[in-house]
Design a protein around this motif. Structure first.
Motif, PDB file in Angstrom:
ATOM      1  N   ARG A 261       0.841  -1.207   0.000  1.00 54.97           N
ATOM      2  CA  ARG A 261       0.000   0.000   0.000  1.00 54.97           C
ATOM      3  C   ARG A 261       0.871   1.250   0.000  1.00 54.97           C
ATOM      4  O   ARG A 261       0.589   2.209  -0.720  1.00 54.97           O
ATOM      5  N   VAL A 262       1.941   1.224   0.794  1.00 53.99           N
ATOM      6  CA  VAL A 262       2.862   2.377   0.822  1.00 53.99           C
ATOM      7  C   VAL A 262       3.489   2.574  -0.549  1.00 53.99           C
ATOM      8  O   VAL A 262       3.566   3.699  -1.072  1.00 53.99           O
ATOM      9  N   GLU A 263       3.936   1.490  -1.167  1.00 54.15           N
ATOM     10  CA  GLU A 263       4.573   1.588  -2.487  1.00 54.15           C
ATOM     11  C   GLU A 263       3.607   2.147  -3.520  1.00 54.15           C
ATOM     12  O   GLU A 263       3.984   2.980  -4.361  1.00 54.15           O
ATOM     13  N   GLU A 264       2.346   1.708  -3.465  1.00 46.23           N
ATOM     14  CA  GLU A 264       1.345   2.187  -4.414  1.00 46.23           C
ATOM     15  C   GLU A 264       1.114   3.689  -4.263  1.00 46.23           C
ATOM     16  O   GLU A 264       1.064   4.434  -5.250  1.00 46.23           O
ATOM     17  N   ILE A 265       0.956   4.150  -3.010  1.00 45.74           N
ATOM     18  CA  ILE A 265       0.688   5.572  -2.774  1.00 45.74           C
ATOM     19  C   ILE A 265       1.895   6.418  -3.193  1.00 45.74           C
ATOM     20  O   ILE A 265       1.756   7.477  -3.832  1.00 45.74           O
ATOM     21  N   VAL A 266       3.101   5.971  -2.834  1.00 49.50           N
ATOM     22  CA  VAL A 266       4.307   6.751  -3.158  1.00 49.50           C
ATOM     23  C   VAL A 266       4.513   6.837  -4.662  1.00 49.50           C
ATOM     24  O   VAL A 266       4.807   7.912  -5.209  1.00 49.50           O
ATOM     25  N   ASN A 267       4.359   5.740  -5.374  1.00 49.67           N
ATOM     26  CA  ASN A 267       4.564   5.761  -6.826  1.00 49.67           C
ATOM     27  C   ASN A 267       3.542   6.649  -7.524  1.00 49.67           C
ATOM     28  O   ASN A 267       3.869   7.369  -8.483  1.00 49.67           O
ATOM     29  N   SER A 268       2.298   6.602  -7.050  1.00 47.29           N
ATOM     30  CA  SER A 268       1.260   7.450  -7.639  1.00 47.29           C
ATOM     31  C   SER A 268       1.571   8.934  -7.396  1.00 47.29           C
ATOM     32  O   SER A 268       1.458   9.761  -8.308  1.00 47.29           O
ATOM     33  N   ALA A 269       1.976   9.264  -6.164  1.00 47.26           N
ATOM     34  CA  ALA A 269       2.321  10.654  -5.860  1.00 47.26           C
ATOM     35  C   ALA A 269       3.560  11.100  -6.646  1.00 47.26           C
ATOM     36  O   ALA A 269       3.640  12.258  -7.084  1.00 47.26           O
ATOM     37  N   SER A 270       4.494  10.188  -6.835  1.00 48.90           N
ATOM     38  CA  SER A 270       5.721  10.539  -7.572  1.00 48.90           C
ATOM     39  C   SER A 270       5.411  10.847  -9.030  1.00 48.90           C
ATOM     40  O   SER A 270       5.983  11.790  -9.612  1.00 48.90           O
ATOM     41  N   GLU A 271       4.526  10.106  -9.651  1.00 50.04           N
ATOM     42  CA  GLU A 271       4.169  10.372 -11.047  1.00 50.04           C
ATOM     43  C   GLU A 271       3.473  11.715 -11.192  1.00 50.04           C
ATOM     44  O   GLU A 271       3.751  12.476 -12.131  1.00 50.04           O
ATOM     45  N   ARG A 272       2.567  12.024 -10.265  1.00 47.26           N
ATOM     46  CA  ARG A 272       1.901  13.330 -10.322  1.00 47.26           C
ATOM     47  C   ARG A 272       2.914  14.458 -10.130  1.00 47.26           C
ATOM     48  O   ARG A 272       2.845  15.490 -10.816  1.00 47.26           O
ATOM     49  N   PHE A 273       3.830  14.253  -9.207  1.00 51.06           N
ATOM     50  CA  PHE A 273       4.829  15.285  -8.926  1.00 51.06           C
ATOM     51  C   PHE A 273       5.738  15.496 -10.143  1.00 51.06           C
ATOM     52  O   PHE A 273       6.076  16.630 -10.491  1.00 51.06           O
ATOM     53  N   ALA A 274       6.149  14.408 -10.792  1.00 45.48           N
ATOM     54  CA  ALA A 274       7.054  14.526 -11.940  1.00 45.48           C
ATOM     55  C   ALA A 274       6.362  15.164 -13.140  1.00 45.48           C
ATOM     56  O   ALA A 274       7.024  15.780 -13.988  1.00 45.48           O
ATOM     57  N   ASP A 275       5.033  15.021 -13.246  1.00 41.65           N
ATOM     58  CA  ASP A 275       4.295  15.608 -14.362  1.00 41.65           C
ATOM     59  C   ASP A 275       3.900  17.057 -14.118  1.00 41.65           C
ATOM     60  O   ASP A 275       3.405  17.718 -15.044  1.00 41.65           O
ATOM     61  N   PRO A 287      10.787  10.512  -9.229  1.00 45.11           N
ATOM     62  CA  PRO A 287      11.259  10.055  -7.915  1.00 45.11           C
ATOM     63  C   PRO A 287      11.232   8.535  -7.813  1.00 45.11           C
ATOM     64  O   PRO A 287      10.304   7.872  -8.281  1.00 45.11           O
ATOM     65  N   GLU A 288      12.263   7.982  -7.187  1.00 44.97           N
ATOM     66  CA  GLU A 288      12.451   6.526  -7.121  1.00 44.97           C
ATOM     67  C   GLU A 288      12.190   6.030  -5.698  1.00 44.97           C
ATOM     68  O   GLU A 288      12.829   6.483  -4.741  1.00 44.97           O
ATOM     69  N   PHE A 289      11.256   5.094  -5.580  1.00 40.58           N
ATOM     70  CA  PHE A 289      10.930   4.501  -4.279  1.00 40.58           C
ATOM     71  C   PHE A 289      11.963   3.420  -3.956  1.00 40.58           C
ATOM     72  O   PHE A 289      12.121   2.444  -4.692  1.00 40.58           O
ATOM     73  N   VAL A 301      11.006   2.920   8.238  1.00 37.98           N
ATOM     74  CA  VAL A 301      11.261   4.200   7.572  1.00 37.98           C
ATOM     75  C   VAL A 301      11.515   3.912   6.104  1.00 37.98           C
ATOM     76  O   VAL A 301      12.455   3.186   5.753  1.00 37.98           O
ATOM     77  N   TYR A 302      10.640   4.435   5.241  1.00 40.24           N
ATOM     78  CA  TYR A 302      10.763   4.260   3.803  1.00 40.24           C
ATOM     79  C   TYR A 302      11.545   5.454   3.215  1.00 40.24           C
ATOM     80  O   TYR A 302      11.527   6.556   3.769  1.00 40.24           O
ATOM     81  N   ARG A 303      12.177   5.226   2.088  1.00 40.34           N
ATOM     82  CA  ARG A 303      12.980   6.296   1.474  1.00 40.34           C
ATOM     83  C   ARG A 303      12.625   6.435  -0.003  1.00 40.34           C
ATOM     84  O   ARG A 303      12.446   5.456  -0.723  1.00 40.34           O
ATOM     85  N   VAL A 304      12.576   7.706  -0.422  1.00 36.54           N
ATOM     86  CA  VAL A 304      12.393   8.055  -1.828  1.00 36.54           C
ATOM     87  C   VAL A 304      13.586   8.907  -2.249  1.00 36.54           C
ATOM     88  O   VAL A 304      13.940   9.869  -1.557  1.00 36.54           O
ATOM     89  N   GLU A 323       3.392  16.979  -1.327  1.00 39.98           N
ATOM     90  CA  GLU A 323       2.605  16.077  -2.178  1.00 39.98           C
ATOM     91  C   GLU A 323       2.351  14.743  -1.475  1.00 39.98           C
ATOM     92  O   GLU A 323       1.228  14.192  -1.532  1.00 39.98           O
ATOM     93  N   LEU A 324       3.369  14.216  -0.789  1.00 41.68           N
ATOM     94  CA  LEU A 324       3.177  12.957  -0.069  1.00 41.68           C
ATOM     95  C   LEU A 324       2.189  13.110   1.084  1.00 41.68           C
ATOM     96  O   LEU A 324       1.368  12.215   1.341  1.00 41.68           O
ATOM     97  N   LYS A 325       2.244  14.206   1.780  1.00 33.84           N
ATOM     98  CA  LYS A 325       1.323  14.448   2.903  1.00 33.84           C
ATOM     99  C   LYS A 325      -0.128  14.431   2.409  1.00 33.84           C
ATOM    100  O   LYS A 325      -1.014  13.827   3.039  1.00 33.84           O
ATOM    101  N   ARG A 326      -0.355  15.067   1.286  1.00 35.61           N
ATOM    102  CA  ARG A 326      -1.707  15.069   0.733  1.00 35.61           C
ATOM    103  C   ARG A 326      -2.136  13.655   0.342  1.00 35.61           C
ATOM    104  O   ARG A 326      -3.288  13.239   0.579  1.00 35.61           O
ATOM    105  N   ALA A 327      -1.203  12.893  -0.264  1.00 33.76           N
ATOM    106  CA  ALA A 327      -1.545  11.542  -0.712  1.00 33.76           C
ATOM    107  C   ALA A 327      -1.860  10.629   0.468  1.00 33.76           C
ATOM    108  O   ALA A 327      -2.842   9.866   0.442  1.00 33.76           O
ATOM    109  N   PHE A 328      -1.053  10.708   1.534  1.00 37.25           N
ATOM    110  CA  PHE A 328      -1.307   9.851   2.694  1.00 37.25           C
ATOM    111  C   PHE A 328      -2.551  10.293   3.461  1.00 37.25           C
ATOM    112  O   PHE A 328      -3.281   9.461   4.011  1.00 37.25           O
ATOM    113  N   ASP A 329      -2.797  11.600   3.504  1.00 37.53           N
ATOM    114  CA  ASP A 329      -4.016  12.080   4.155  1.00 37.53           C
ATOM    115  C   ASP A 329      -5.249  11.572   3.406  1.00 37.53           C
ATOM    116  O   ASP A 329      -6.259  11.173   4.025  1.00 37.53           O
TER     117      ASP A 329
END
Length: 352
Positions: A261-275, A287-289, A301-304, A323-329
């Motif tokens: 679930r963490v990987e899914e949320i981070v990757n989705s937020a990373s794609e939005r951020f990169a675009d 961004p690389e998870f 503790v996860y790292r990007v 961006e991550l705060k919004r995604a996790f919220d």
């Protein structure tokens, strides 16, 4: 003004030596009243001056110093031409070296750094190096020219050379730190360890480079303090904005949150951020998870990792955390409250 006075002095000397002055012809030797300077018959200029002015003193002076004076003029003129040509050639050489290879001592530096330096920065570095080397060449050339000129004028240069050697030794001992500063500054510029606008750490000082000279480097840190560091005192350099930078974002989460679930949320937020068009020019990829990098008392503790343009890692890190705060919220996941892992470093540069 000087010609009549010298002529009168020569006539007075000749009158006191003999009742009548006879004209000088080739083969004769004219002696001044002091008998210390002679004009040899092989010098036609001396004969002409004596016949024209009637002054033996002036003729002797011209015959003795004029040939050396002509040689001095030629030496100084040739030195002037040589230094100007050499300076242009040296600047052109450094421009060619910097255009083809940023670091002339490192054959591998053809890629990223070359593309990040503008033509103006390249020309500025080439002019700086050319000016330094050209000035050193000019000083040496003019020193040799002056010493040679004094020798042609009849001066004994042996005491002068001995005095210059002693003065050089004394100056070398007294100005060791200054010489060290200049030599270190020269190598800093030649090797391109940092440039104006880079964010660097010099031993205990950290800040943005505002100026670099052969003697001193000037930095300005985050609270506006200006640091002046003599180049001779620099023992190590950490450049945080050279070629590319990397932002490391650590995410402390509860152990109850599934990894997938963490990987899914981070990757989705990373794609939005990169675009996002606001941040895309500052990024060098998505961004690389990296997954879990450690587990502490708060949980995993996860790292990007985010590769950015030089000097943009701090701003990108702040915006990516938003961006991550919004995604996790939105997913109903709360980040743990470990200040060591959630806080953005206060000593990093402020946002633009």
């Amino acid at each position: 003004m000087i010609w009549p006075i010298l002529a009168q002095a020569g006539q007075s000397a000749s009158a006191s030596a003999s009742p009548s002055a006879t004209p000088l012809v080739e083969g004769d030797v004219v002696e001044a009243a002091t008998n210390s300077v002679q004009c040899v018959d092989a010098n036609p200029v001396c004969v002409w001056v004596h016949q024209t002015t009637g002054s033996a003193l002036l003729a002797n002076w011209v015959g003795t110093f004029l040939p050396g004076l002509i040689q001095v003029i030629i030496i100084l003129f040739v030195t002037w031409i040589l230094t100007r040509i050499a300076h242009r050639l040296i600047v052109a050489l450094f421009e060619r070296v910097i255009q083809t290879r940023i670091n002339p001592f490192d054959k591998r530096s053809h890629g990223a750094e070359q593309s990040l330096l503008s033509d103006g920065a390249k020309r500025k570095r080439a002019r700086t190096l050319g000016h330094v080397v050209g000035s050193a060449f000019s000083v040496g050339a003019w020193a040799v020219a002056i010493i040679t000129s004094l020798a042609h004028l009849g001066f004994n240069i042996a005491p002068l050379l001995a005095s210059a050697g002693i003065a050089g030794v004394a100056l070398g001992f007294g100005a060791q730190n200054l010489v060290k500063d200049y030599l270190t500054g020269l190598f800093l510029i030649v090797e391109g360890q940092y440039a104006v606008g880079d964010w660097i750490l010099l031993d205990e000082a950290e800040g943005e480079v505002e100026s670099i000279t052969l003697r001193v480097t000037r930095l300005r840190d985050t609270d506006g303090t200006v640091w002046f560091i003599p180049n001779g005192q620099i023992t190590r350099v950490a450049n945080q904005s050279k070629q590319w930078s990397k932002a490391l974002v650590d995410l402390p989460l509860s152990p109850t949150v599934p990894y997938t679930r963490v990987e899914e949320i981070v990757n989705s937020a990373s794609e939005r951020f990169a675009d996002d068009e606001r941040w895309k020019p500052m990024l060098s990829g998505t961004p690389e998870f990296s997954g879990v990098v450690r587990v502490d008392r708060f949980g995993p503790v996860y790292r990007v990792m985010i590769t950015t343009q030089p000097g943009q890692q701090w701003k990108i890190k702040r915006m990516y955390l938003v961006e991550l705060k919004r995604a996790f919220d939105a997913a109903g996941i709360t980040m743990t409250l470990d200040p060591k892992t959630t806080a953005v470093e206060s000593e990093s540069p402020s946002a633009d």
